[in-house]
Design a protein around this motif. Structure first.
Motif: not given
Ligand SMILES: Nc1ncnc2c1ncn2[C@@H]1O[C@H](COP(=O)(O)OP(=O)(O)O)[C@@H](O)[C@H]1O
Ligand SMILES: Cc1ncsc1CCOP(=O)(O)O
Ligand SMILES: [Mg+2]
Length: 295
Positions: A224-252
Motif C-alpha cells: 500500500k506504499i509505492t516503492g517497497a519492492g524498488c527500495s528492497l532492490g536497492g537495499v539488496t544492491a547495498t548488501y551485494l556490495a559486501v556479501a555474496e549474492p545468496l546472502v545479500a538477497a536473503l539479508a535484504a
C-alpha cells in the motif's frame, strides 16, 4: 541405517548449513553498518527517493544516475549497482544495454528489478538485451520473474501468466521453477559462478539455483506504499556490495520482512507506515535479521 537415524543425520547437516547461513547474513548486515558501502542506482522516478533513503537507513550510501558515462565511471567506486526499469525514457534503450555491457566487461556486480516485465516494446527490448550481459541478482515480484524467465527462453510461454503492470498477479509459488532456472542461468554467466533470484510477495522466495528458501512475515501495508519492492532492490544492491549474492538477497528480504512487521505495529496507515519502515530498517540489529524464520 534406520530411517529415523538417517533423518536425524540430514537434519544435523541442515542445521549446520542454516547456522552457517545465519552467521553470514548477520555478518552482511554488520558489514554494511560498519563500511557504509555505496550502491549506485539507475532507477524509476516514482520511488527514487525511497530507494536512496532505504539504502541509507540500512547503513549504506546512495548515488542515483542516468547517463552511461557517469554511471560507468561511478561504478568504479560503487560496491554494486541497481538497475530498475519501472519508468522509461527513449534514451534508455541504448543507455541501459551499454551500461550492462560495461558491468559485464569488468565483472561489476548488479541487481536488476524488472519492474512491469512483459509490458511495452521498449521495456522488452531492454530486458532482452540484458540476457547476453546478465545481472548478479534479479529481484522482482512473481509476475515479473515469470515474465523475465519467459522472455529469456528459460521457461515455455505456456508456463507463463499475463503481465500485470507493477503489481503481481501471480503467487510466489508459481515462480519457483522460473526463479530457479533464472538463478541457474545467472550463475552460469557470473565470473565466480554465484548468483541469486529473489521473488517478493506475501511469502518471499530466494534461490541460488540450487537451494530454495522461503521467508515469511512482512506486512500487507508494504503493498500500500509505492516503492517497497524498488527500495528492497536497492537495499539488496547495498548488501551485494559486501556479501555474496545468496546472502545479500536473503539479508535484504529478511530485513524488509522484520521492518514491515515493526512498522505495521506502529503505523496508522500507509503514510506513517513508510516513516516507521525507514526507522525499523535503521534500528534492526544483525542478530534480529539473522534469527528470522528461514524455510
Ligand atoms: N501481502 C504481503 N504480506 C507481507 N509482506 C508483503 C506482502 N506483499 C508484499 N510484501 C513485502 O513487500 C515487499 C515488496 O514486495 P512486493 O510488493 O511483492 O514488491 P513489488 O512492489 O515489486 O511488487 C517485500 O518485502 C515483500 O515481502
Ligand atoms: C508506480 C510505478 N510506476 C512505474 S515504476 C512504479 C513504482 C513501482 O514500485 P514497486 O515495484 O516498488 O511497487
Ligand atoms: Mg516492483
Amino acid at each position: 541405517m534406520s530411517e529415523d537415524s538417517h533423518m536425524h543425520c540430514c537434519n544435523d547437516a541442515d542445521d549446520t548449513d542454516l547456522a552457517d547461513l545465519r552467521e553470514r547474513i548477520a555478518q552482511a548486515v554488520r558489514d554494511v553498518k560498519a563500511q557504509t558501502p555505496l550502491a549506485q542506482s539507475f532507477t524509476n522516478f516514482v520511488t527514487i527517493n525511497l530507494v536512496a533513503n532505504a539504502q541509507l537507513a540500512a547503513g549504506g550510501t546512495a548515488a542515483m544516475s542516468f547517463l552511461p558515462d557517469d554511471v560507468i565511471d561511478t561504478a568504479s567506486i560503487s560496491g554494486a549497482d541497481y538497475i530498475n526499469v519501472g519508468t522509461l525514457l527513449p534514451f534508455y534503450k541504448d543507455a541501459l544495454p551499454q551500461i550492462a555491457r560495461a558491468f559485464h566487461k569488468t565483472g561489476h556486480k548488479w541487481v536488476l528489478d524488472p519492474v512491469a516485465a512483459g509490458i511495452g516494446k521498449t521495456r522488452t527490448e531492454i530486458l532482452c538485451a540484458f540476457r547476453a550481459v546478465p545481472p548478479t541478482i534479479v529481484r522482482g515480484n512473481a509476475s515479473e520473474i515469470i515474465a523475465l524467465a519467459t522472455m529469456w527462453g528459460l521457461i515455455s510461454p505456456d508456463e507463463a501468466s499475463r503481465p500485470a503492470g507493477v503489481e503481481s498477479v501471480d503467487e510466489v509459488d508459481a515462480a519457483v521453477e522460473p526463479a530457479r532456472k533464472l538463478a541457474t542461468f545467472l550463475a552460469q554467466s557470473a565470473p565466480d559462478g554465484k548468483a541469486a533470484v529473489a521473488v517478493s510477495g506475501k511469502v518471499d522466495l530466494v534461490t541460488d539455483g540450487d537451494q530454495i528458501y522461503r521467508l515469511t512475515g512482512g506486512s500487507a501495508l508494504m503493498a500500500k506504499i509505492t516503492g517497497a519492492g524498488c527500495s528492497l532492490g536497492g537495499v539488496t544492491a547495498t548488501y551485494l556490495a559486501v556479501a555474496e549474492p545468496l546472502v545479500a538477497a536473503l539479508a535484504a528480504s529478511l530485513l524488509y520482512n522484520r521492518a514491515g512487521e515493526i512498522a505495521e505495529a506502529k503505523a496508522e496507515g500507509p503514510g506513517s507506515f513508510q516513516v516507521h519502515l525507514l526507522d525499523a530498517l535503521w534500528n534492526l540489529t544483525p542478530e534480529q535479521v539473522a534469527a528470522s524464520d528461514i524455510r
